[in-house]
Scaffold this motif. Structure first.
Motif, mmCIF file in Angstrom:
data_model
loop_
_atom_site.group_PDB
_atom_site.id
_atom_site.type_symbol
_atom_site.label_atom_id
_atom_site.label_comp_id
_atom_site.label_asym_id
_atom_site.label_seq_id
_atom_site.Cartn_x
_atom_site.Cartn_y
_atom_site.Cartn_z
ATOM 1 N N ASP A 136 0.855 -1.187 0.000
ATOM 2 C CA ASP A 136 0.000 0.000 0.000
ATOM 3 C C ASP A 136 0.889 1.234 0.000
ATOM 4 O O ASP A 136 1.513 1.558 1.014
ATOM 5 C CB ASP A 136 -0.916 0.010 1.223
ATOM 6 C CG ASP A 136 -2.006 1.066 1.133
ATOM 7 O OD1 ASP A 136 -1.671 2.208 0.751
ATOM 8 O OD2 ASP A 136 -3.168 0.773 1.443
ATOM 9 N N SER A 137 0.970 1.905 -1.149
ATOM 10 C CA SER A 137 1.888 3.043 -1.276
ATOM 11 C C SER A 137 1.438 4.259 -0.483
ATOM 12 O O SER A 137 2.245 5.133 -0.187
ATOM 13 C CB SER A 137 2.057 3.421 -2.749
ATOM 14 O OG SER A 137 0.820 3.764 -3.330
ATOM 15 N N ASP A 138 0.153 4.351 -0.132
ATOM 16 C CA ASP A 138 -0.330 5.487 0.668
ATOM 17 C C ASP A 138 0.016 5.324 2.139
ATOM 18 O O ASP A 138 0.558 6.225 2.781
ATOM 19 C CB ASP A 138 -1.841 5.637 0.508
ATOM 20 C CG ASP A 138 -2.210 6.459 -0.719
ATOM 21 O OD1 ASP A 138 -1.299 7.002 -1.368
ATOM 22 O OD2 ASP A 138 -3.402 6.539 -1.036
ATOM 23 N N SER A 139 -0.308 4.145 2.693
ATOM 24 C CA SER A 139 -0.087 3.916 4.122
ATOM 25 C C SER A 139 1.347 3.522 4.431
ATOM 26 O O SER A 139 1.799 3.654 5.573
ATOM 27 C CB SER A 139 -1.029 2.819 4.632
ATOM 28 O OG SER A 139 -0.693 1.561 4.060
ATOM 29 N N GLY A 140 2.060 3.009 3.423
ATOM 30 C CA GLY A 140 3.415 2.520 3.656
ATOM 31 C C GLY A 140 3.460 1.114 4.198
ATOM 32 O O GLY A 140 4.526 0.623 4.596
ATOM 33 N N ASP A 141 2.311 0.436 4.206
ATOM 34 C CA ASP A 141 2.235 -0.915 4.762
ATOM 35 C C ASP A 141 2.589 -1.970 3.724
ATOM 36 O O ASP A 141 2.171 -1.889 2.563
ATOM 37 C CB ASP A 141 0.823 -1.200 5.291
ATOM 38 C CG ASP A 141 0.456 -0.334 6.481
ATOM 39 O OD1 ASP A 141 1.378 0.064 7.220
ATOM 40 O OD2 ASP A 141 -0.741 -0.033 6.665
ATOM 41 N N VAL A 142 3.339 -2.975 4.157
ATOM 42 C CA VAL A 142 3.673 -4.138 3.335
ATOM 43 C C VAL A 142 3.408 -5.381 4.168
ATOM 44 O O VAL A 142 3.792 -5.441 5.339
ATOM 45 C CB VAL A 142 5.159 -4.122 2.895
ATOM 46 C CG1 VAL A 142 5.502 -5.391 2.109
ATOM 47 C CG2 VAL A 142 5.459 -2.889 2.070
ATOM 48 N N SER A 143 2.728 -6.357 3.578
ATOM 49 C CA SER A 143 2.489 -7.606 4.296
ATOM 50 C C SER A 143 2.538 -8.771 3.325
ATOM 51 O O SER A 143 2.327 -8.608 2.122
ATOM 52 C CB SER A 143 1.122 -7.582 5.010
ATOM 53 O OG SER A 143 0.072 -7.494 4.058
ATOM 54 N N ARG A 144 2.823 -9.933 3.871
ATOM 55 C CA ARG A 144 2.810 -11.142 3.064
ATOM 56 C C ARG A 144 2.122 -12.240 3.855
ATOM 57 O O ARG A 144 2.520 -12.553 4.977
ATOM 58 C CB ARG A 144 4.222 -11.572 2.680
ATOM 59 C CG ARG A 144 4.189 -12.702 1.678
ATOM 60 C CD ARG A 144 5.440 -12.817 0.869
ATOM 61 N NE ARG A 144 5.188 -13.764 -0.211
ATOM 62 C CZ ARG A 144 6.121 -14.384 -0.904
ATOM 63 N NH1 ARG A 144 7.391 -14.133 -0.658
ATOM 64 N NH2 ARG A 144 5.800 -15.237 -1.854
ATOM 65 N N GLY A 145 1.065 -12.798 3.290
ATOM 66 C CA GLY A 145 0.284 -13.797 4.014
ATOM 67 C C GLY A 145 -0.316 -13.232 5.285
ATOM 68 O O GLY A 145 -0.512 -13.947 6.269
ATOM 69 N N GLY A 146 -0.572 -11.921 5.276
ATOM 70 C CA GLY A 146 -1.152 -11.264 6.437
ATOM 71 C C GLY A 146 -0.140 -10.851 7.489
ATOM 72 O O GLY A 146 -0.502 -10.236 8.495
ATOM 73 N N VAL A 147 1.149 -11.168 7.256
ATOM 74 C CA VAL A 147 2.194 -10.831 8.226
ATOM 75 C C VAL A 147 2.880 -9.527 7.802
ATOM 76 O O VAL A 147 3.418 -9.451 6.681
ATOM 77 C CB VAL A 147 3.256 -11.955 8.313
ATOM 78 C CG1 VAL A 147 4.350 -11.574 9.307
ATOM 79 C CG2 VAL A 147 2.604 -13.272 8.694
ATOM 80 N N PRO A 148 2.873 -8.493 8.653
ATOM 81 C CA PRO A 148 3.523 -7.226 8.292
ATOM 82 C C PRO A 148 5.025 -7.418 8.072
ATOM 83 O O PRO A 148 5.672 -8.205 8.773
ATOM 84 C CB PRO A 148 3.262 -6.329 9.510
ATOM 85 C CG PRO A 148 2.093 -6.949 10.197
ATOM 86 C CD PRO A 148 2.221 -8.425 9.974
ATOM 87 N N ILE A 149 5.574 -6.694 7.086
ATOM 88 C CA ILE A 149 6.997 -6.744 6.791
ATOM 89 C C ILE A 149 7.558 -5.331 6.917
ATOM 90 O O ILE A 149 7.057 -4.400 6.281
ATOM 91 C CB ILE A 149 7.254 -7.286 5.372
ATOM 92 C CG1 ILE A 149 6.703 -8.712 5.237
ATOM 93 C CG2 ILE A 149 8.743 -7.264 5.047
ATOM 94 C CD1 ILE A 149 6.814 -9.272 3.835
ATOM 95 N N ALA A 150 8.581 -5.188 7.737
ATOM 96 C CA ALA A 150 9.210 -3.876 7.940
ATOM 97 C C ALA A 150 10.303 -3.662 6.908
ATOM 98 O O ALA A 150 11.214 -4.482 6.774
ATOM 99 C CB ALA A 150 9.793 -3.794 9.350
ATOM 100 N N LEU A 151 10.199 -2.559 6.147
ATOM 101 C CA LEU A 151 11.189 -2.223 5.139
ATOM 102 C C LEU A 151 11.783 -0.848 5.418
ATOM 103 O O LEU A 151 11.124 0.004 6.018
ATOM 104 C CB LEU A 151 10.557 -2.200 3.738
ATOM 105 C CG LEU A 151 9.900 -3.482 3.220
ATOM 106 C CD1 LEU A 151 9.315 -3.230 1.830
ATOM 107 C CD2 LEU A 151 10.902 -4.627 3.172
#
Length: 227
Positions: A136-151
């Motif tokens: 999600d480029s607006d929120s800055g959120d990244v997840s895979r299989g529902g697990v958040p990924i910190a970048l």
């Protein structure tokens, strides 16, 4: 992200060509002009969703052209200028500009600004999903299989560029230019960040960022690899 029409009015050849290449790579239909002499006709024929206007084009300047767009079209408008005065920015927004970008700028930022205008108009979505990866480029959120990924900020910018251009092969030069803002640099930088990004994504699932030998990299869903 396809189908958005972007009209670029910019007299500097290098900037115009770079904008056209980056916007096309992002999936947009792009038409360019060196000035606004035929702007009324161009808008009627091309029917742009967004117009990118350089303030200092020959003939009618960007503010006069902005007035034309607002009079005959519902297109979004992103202004480009080397001027950094608050008065100019206020003038642009008061006249109906949707965004105002200072030169020099990073191409990825300009494309992101255009996409933000399109999202506000309901033309594109900020959320991209590839298999179980959600960006999600607006929120800055990244997840895979529902697990958040910190970048990191750079990893996120790289992933957004890959995600917007999913299923497309992107050369190292394209990635350098659009993520870092320059191309005359050691392309090993791209390899390093692709490796870092893969490590984080692959901690939660199979590989999605693929190497296309001799050409570059691409983000592609697993099921597209069959056969």
């Amino acid at each position: 992200m396809t189908g958005a029409r972007v009209l670029v009015v910019e007299d500097a050849e290098t900037i115009r060509a770079a904008l056209e290449s980056s916007l096309r790579t992002a999936g947009h239909d792009v038409s360019t002009r060196t000035d606004g002499t035929r702007l009324e006709r161009d808008i009627a024929e091309f029917r742009p969703d967004v117009v990118v206007l350089d303030v200092m084009v020959p003939g009618r300047d960007g503010f006069a052209l902005l007035a034309v767009v607002r009079r005959i079209s519902l297109a979004g408008v992103v202004m480009l200028t080397a001027r950094d005065g608050v008065v100019d920015r206020l003038r642009a927004f008061e006249a109906g500009a949707d965004d105002y970008v200072m030169k020099p700028f990073v191409l990825a930022e300009l494309v992101a600004r255009v996409n933000a205008v399109l999202r506000r108009m309901g033309r594109v979505s900020a959320r991209v999903q590839v298999d179980d990866l959600v960006v999600d480029s607006d929120s800055g959120d990244v997840s895979r299989g529902g697990v958040p990924i910190a970048l990191t900020a750079t990893e996120f910018k790289l992933l957004c560029y890959l995600a917007v251009n999913r299923d497309r092969v992107l050369s190292k030069t394209q990635i350098l230019t659009n993520v870092w803002g320059y191309e005359d640099y050691d392309t090993n930088l791209v390899d390093v960040f692709i490796s870092l990004l893969r490590r984080k994504l692959e901690a939660h699932g199979p590989r999605l960022v693929h190497t296309v030998r001799g050409r570059g990299f691409m983000l592609r869903a697993q099921q597209r690899l069959a056969g």
